[in-house]
Scaffold this motif. Structure first.
Motif, PDB file in Angstrom:
ATOM      1  N   GLN A  31       0.792  -1.195   0.245  1.00 14.59           N
ATOM      2  CA  GLN A  31      -0.011  -0.159  -0.004  1.00 14.59           C
ATOM      3  C   GLN A  31       0.976   1.212   0.066  1.00 14.59           C
ATOM      4  OE1 GLN A  31      -2.951  -0.801   3.411  1.00 14.59           O
ATOM      5  NE2 GLN A  31      -2.003  -2.770   3.190  1.00 14.59           N
ATOM      6  N   TYR A  32       0.585   2.171  -0.533  1.00 18.00           N
ATOM      7  CA  TYR A  32       1.071   3.496  -0.725  1.00 18.00           C
ATOM      8  C   TYR A  32       1.287   4.205   0.728  1.00 18.00           C
ATOM      9  CZ  TYR A  32       2.561   8.254  -2.001  1.00 18.00           C
ATOM     10  OH  TYR A  32       3.020   9.484  -2.082  1.00 18.00           O
ATOM     11  N   PHE A 134       7.914   7.349  -4.913  1.00 17.95           N
ATOM     12  CA  PHE A 134       6.646   6.821  -4.150  1.00 17.95           C
ATOM     13  C   PHE A 134       7.318   5.753  -2.820  1.00 17.95           C
ATOM     14  CE2 PHE A 134       4.635   6.954  -8.334  1.00 17.95           C
ATOM     15  CZ  PHE A 134       4.290   8.511  -8.399  1.00 17.95           C
ATOM     16  N   PHE A 136       6.281   2.484  -0.419  1.00 20.94           N
ATOM     17  CA  PHE A 136       5.100   1.415  -0.294  1.00 20.94           C
ATOM     18  C   PHE A 136       5.468   0.568   0.995  1.00 20.94           C
ATOM     19  CE2 PHE A 136       2.018   1.590  -3.933  1.00 20.94           C
ATOM     20  CZ  PHE A 136       2.573   2.538  -4.568  1.00 20.94           C
ATOM     21  N   ASN A 241      -5.873  -0.692  -2.648  1.00 18.69           N
ATOM     22  CA  ASN A 241      -6.303   0.376  -2.311  1.00 18.69           C
ATOM     23  C   ASN A 241      -5.659   1.879  -2.772  1.00 18.69           C
ATOM     24  OD1 ASN A 241      -4.533   0.121  -0.317  1.00 18.69           O
ATOM     25  ND2 ASN A 241      -5.665   1.371   1.077  1.00 18.69           N
ATOM     26  N   THR A 242      -4.329   1.598  -3.583  1.00 15.83           N
ATOM     27  CA  THR A 242      -3.910   2.781  -3.986  1.00 15.83           C
ATOM     28  C   THR A 242      -4.481   3.216  -5.322  1.00 15.83           C
ATOM     29  OG1 THR A 242      -2.065   2.036  -2.996  1.00 15.83           O
ATOM     30  CG2 THR A 242      -1.772   3.540  -4.532  1.00 15.83           C
ATOM     31  N   ILE A 244      -4.115   6.246  -8.527  1.00 14.52           N
ATOM     32  CA  ILE A 244      -3.047   6.923  -9.002  1.00 14.52           C
ATOM     33  C   ILE A 244      -3.664   7.530 -10.381  1.00 14.52           C
ATOM     34  CG2 ILE A 244      -0.830   6.855 -10.471  1.00 14.52           C
ATOM     35  CD1 ILE A 244      -0.196   4.258  -9.129  1.00 14.52           C
ATOM     36  N   ILE A 255      -1.288  10.772  -6.091  1.00 19.05           N
ATOM     37  CA  ILE A 255      -1.472   9.046  -5.670  1.00 19.05           C
ATOM     38  C   ILE A 255      -1.835   9.138  -4.269  1.00 19.05           C
ATOM     39  CG2 ILE A 255       1.205   9.422  -5.486  1.00 19.05           C
ATOM     40  CD1 ILE A 255       1.151   6.242  -5.880  1.00 19.05           C
ATOM     41  N   GLY A 256      -2.674   7.957  -3.879  1.00 15.87           N
ATOM     42  CA  GLY A 256      -2.925   7.809  -2.422  1.00 15.87           C
ATOM     43  C   GLY A 256      -3.674   6.754  -2.246  1.00 15.87           C
ATOM     44  N   PRO A 257      -4.007   6.376  -0.902  1.00 12.37           N
ATOM     45  CA  PRO A 257      -4.742   5.404  -0.549  1.00 12.37           C
ATOM     46  C   PRO A 257      -6.189   5.835  -0.209  1.00 12.37           C
ATOM     47  CG  PRO A 257      -3.462   6.045   1.393  1.00 12.37           C
ATOM     48  CD  PRO A 257      -3.275   6.982   0.301  1.00 12.37           C
ATOM     49  N   ARG A 268      -9.245   9.431   2.741  1.00 14.23           N
ATOM     50  CA  ARG A 268      -8.357   9.393   1.901  1.00 14.23           C
ATOM     51  C   ARG A 268      -7.241  10.547   1.885  1.00 14.23           C
ATOM     52  NH1 ARG A 268     -11.076   9.034  -4.009  1.00 14.23           N
ATOM     53  NH2 ARG A 268      -8.824   8.755  -4.338  1.00 14.23           N
TER      54      ARG A 268
END
Ligand code: FES
Ligand SMILES: [Fe+2]
Length: 341
Positions: A31-32, A134, A136, A241-242, A244, A255-257, A268
């Motif tokens: 996950q991010y 990024f 993770f 759940n990431t 982009i 970008i984000g979860p 979020r």
């Protein structure tokens, strides 16, 4: 699950399903976690949340990057929040102190305790990886490498964007009163775009023959073009759940979860990046546009949460031609939840 049916609506509201998702999905997937530059310096740390699992990323004095479950081995406090630089990790509850490699260095009054073995009380390891700018994490220390989970995504993205040319701009936080899967699923189709996103559909060609959807083993990919300029954009959901987003136009990426914060709540954030010479004026307009689309989506997902939670309808009927990425995502979720049922 028949191919054209959704998962049971009960799965969007049931705390027991979320408990199983935390155990079988979020505790064992990539996950991010933030930006790689946040933990670039020796002695830096970053606390993050992997779908409900607190994770701590550290870079020690020798430059080794590690991740741990961000939970004190004493009584279970979350050790640290935020990010920064420090020589050790000290718990704010009773001051147990860990080195950046996770080993327990000191615990006040431990010398008065028979049989106290610091060596057995290191932080539990997790996995960490970077992809360009990024960061993770995966709470599972034995996880296959990030590259394996990313699969073909970096190559697809590289068609339209040079990740190394991006400069971080800002983080925007938001949320919705909806299950995380409803938020993900809203992101996975543009069938709703002509109906619910007039400004987006004005700019982007959302015709089903030209807005392209590709289901990959670990992600759902969407490819779009701007009506006027022909510039290309891409929207990806890296399981679980990431999100982009690359909109057509000057170099941009967010970008984000999509983080479950209870069965009916998703928190979020998006980290926004732009090319170094994209002008602020364009960026301001872009944020206004993105915010508008986000508000439209929030109304939709909160409506789906209320409707599916009514309990009187069992499942929905997917349009597999327009919603293949939903079918793929739901199949993936289902297979994860069955993993050791
Ligand atoms: S819970 Fe961390 S020192 Fe007590
Ligand atoms: Fe939308």
């Amino acid at each position: 699950m028949a191919a054209a049916e959704t998962i049971p609506y009960r799965w969007y509201a049931d705390p027991d399903v979320l408990r199983r998702e935390r155990e079988l999905i979020f505790a064992r997937t990539w996950q991010y976690a933030g930006r790689a530059e946040q933990v670039a310096a020796p002695g830096s740390y970053l606390a993050t949340d992997a779908g409900g699992v607190p994770v701590l990323v550290t870079r020690d004095g020798e430059g080794v990057l590690r991740a741990f479950v961000n939970v004190c081995r004493h009584r279970g406090a979350v050790l640290v929040d935020g990010c920064g630089e420090r020589a050790t990790i000290q718990c704010h509850y009773h001051a147990w102190t860990y080195a950046l490699d996770g080993t327990l260095r000191s615990a006040p009054r431990a010398e008065r305790e028979a049989g106290f073995e610091p060596a057995a009380l290191s932080l539990l390891p997790a996995s960490v990886g970077t992809w360009g700018p990024f960061l993770f994490v995966n709470p599972d220390a034995g996880a296959p490498p990030l590259e394996e989970h990313l699969g073909g995504l970096p190559d697809l993205l590289a068609r339209d964007l040079d990740l190394d040319g991006l400069v971080y701009h800002s983080r925007v936080e938001f949320g919705a009163d909806a299950n995380w899967k409803i938020v993900v699923e809203n992101f996975l189709e543009c069938y709703h775009c002509p109906v619910a996103h007039p400004s987006f559909s004005e700019d982007v060609d959302v015709h089903p023959d030209r807005y392209l959807l590709e289901a990959h083993p670990t992600f759902g990919a969407q490819f779009a073009t701007a009506k006027r300029t022909g510039e290309r954009g891409q929207f990806h959901l890296l399981y679980p759940n990431t999100g982009i987003n690359v909109f057509p136009g000057p170099p941009n990426l967010s970008i984000g979860p999509m983080l479950p914060a209870g069965p009916a709540r998703t928190e979020r954030y998006l980290d926004y990046f732009f090319g170094a010479d994209v002008d602020e004026e364009w960026i301001r307009g872009f944020f206004a546009f993105d915010d508008q689309v986000g508000r439209e989506d929030r109304v939709l997902v909160e409506s789906v949460q209320r409707g599916t939670a009514s309990g009187l309808v069992d499942r929905g009927r997917l349009l597999v031609s327009s919603e293949p990425l939903l079918a793929a995502f739901q199949g993936w979720v289902e297979s994860q939840l069955q993993a050791d049922a």
